[in-house]
Design an enzyme around this catalytic site. Sequence first.
Site, PDB file in Angstrom:
ATOM      1  N   SER A   1      -3.500   3.054   7.394  1.00 13.19           N
ATOM      2  CA  SER A   1      -3.277   4.481   7.630  1.00 13.19           C
ATOM      3  C   SER A   1      -4.602   5.151   8.007  1.00 13.19           C
ATOM      4  O   SER A   1      -5.235   4.734   8.965  1.00 13.19           O
ATOM      5  CB  SER A   1      -2.624   5.114   6.400  1.00 13.19           C
ATOM      6  OG  SER A   1      -2.078   6.372   6.704  1.00 13.19           O
TER       7      SER A   1
ATOM      8  N   ASP B   1       7.379   3.705  12.926  1.00 16.89           N
ATOM      9  CA  ASP B   1       6.196   4.345  12.333  1.00 16.89           C
ATOM     10  C   ASP B   1       5.552   5.228  13.390  1.00 16.89           C
ATOM     11  O   ASP B   1       4.820   4.753  14.264  1.00 16.89           O
ATOM     12  CB  ASP B   1       5.208   3.297  11.827  1.00 16.89           C
ATOM     13  CG  ASP B   1       4.047   3.922  11.064  1.00 16.89           C
ATOM     14  OD1 ASP B   1       3.974   5.169  11.002  1.00 16.89           O
ATOM     15  OD2 ASP B   1       3.223   3.165  10.523  1.00 16.89           O
TER      16      ASP B   1
ATOM     17  N   HIS C   1       6.222   3.722   7.625  1.00 20.28           N
ATOM     18  CA  HIS C   1       4.784   3.716   7.339  1.00 20.28           C
ATOM     19  C   HIS C   1       4.479   3.136   5.958  1.00 20.28           C
ATOM     20  O   HIS C   1       3.324   2.882   5.638  1.00 20.28           O
ATOM     21  CB  HIS C   1       4.226   5.135   7.453  1.00 20.28           C
ATOM     22  CG  HIS C   1       2.738   5.203   7.544  1.00 20.28           C
ATOM     23  ND1 HIS C   1       2.012   4.644   8.580  1.00 20.28           N
ATOM     24  CD2 HIS C   1       1.811   5.765   6.721  1.00 20.28           C
ATOM     25  CE1 HIS C   1       0.722   4.864   8.397  1.00 20.28           C
ATOM     26  NE2 HIS C   1       0.572   5.538   7.266  1.00 20.28           N
TER      27      HIS C   1
END
EC number: 3.1.1.74
Length: 271
Positions: free
Chosen positions: A126, A181, A194
Amino acid sequence: MKLPYFLLGLAGLAAASPMGLAERQLSDGNELRDGSCKPIIFIFARASTEPGLLGISTGPAVCNDLKMAKAGQVLCQGVGPAYTADLMSNALPDNTSPAAISESESLFKLAASKCPNSQILAGGYSQGTAVMDDSIKQLPDDVKDKIKGVVLFGYTRNAQEGGQIGNFPKDKVKIYCAMGDLVCDGTLIVTAAHFTYVMNTGEASQWLESKLSDTTTSSLTGSSSSDTSSSTSTGDSSSESSSAAGLGGLSGLTGLGSSTSGGFPSLASLF
């Protein structure tokens, strides 16, 4: 309204590994700074809101896999404390803070200078993928040469960088972008997809091991012979698809707009 940032934070908190927390925290994530050199150095940047230096999901999982495969040969280093993994930094032009980028650069340079004979592996999840991208592409060539492989889970700069790390060999990068995602499409929209990357950590660890030279000998069981599985890929820097099964209750998490000018939206547009 600050709820959208809360939803983004769930990416770090909800991506829990099936293994227990204690089992995943075999490393304090500060072994490069505090310890002696080993043949392999793994540097990782965690997702937003994840605690510790390695986080509690993909980072410890890959670290532990590598340590099991290369017993006594691996040290793990997380990016922090200057990298705070705060939510607001996702909206900055580089999708993370200057302090985080600088700290990550310093860790790669420390690994190269302190342990000149070691091989470096790296990864991020991320916001941590932006930390990796923004720091690695600025490193001097002699340090880049020591980096053998980088795995990126939920690459927040995937669209901006064209599915690679800037100024870095594509065949040294493995990108995992799950189907659905949307952060991989250059947005701050967080969906259930995600949160799924712990399912990819075993394959990612095997891929990292495959990039090492023959100076280390033990092998991960069932090591993959290909850079991709059930995915679509571009060259050696591939985008993996993973299922959001079991997380369907989170599939409605949205709320942040598309990026502009190569970065995420301005802070004003997020409230």
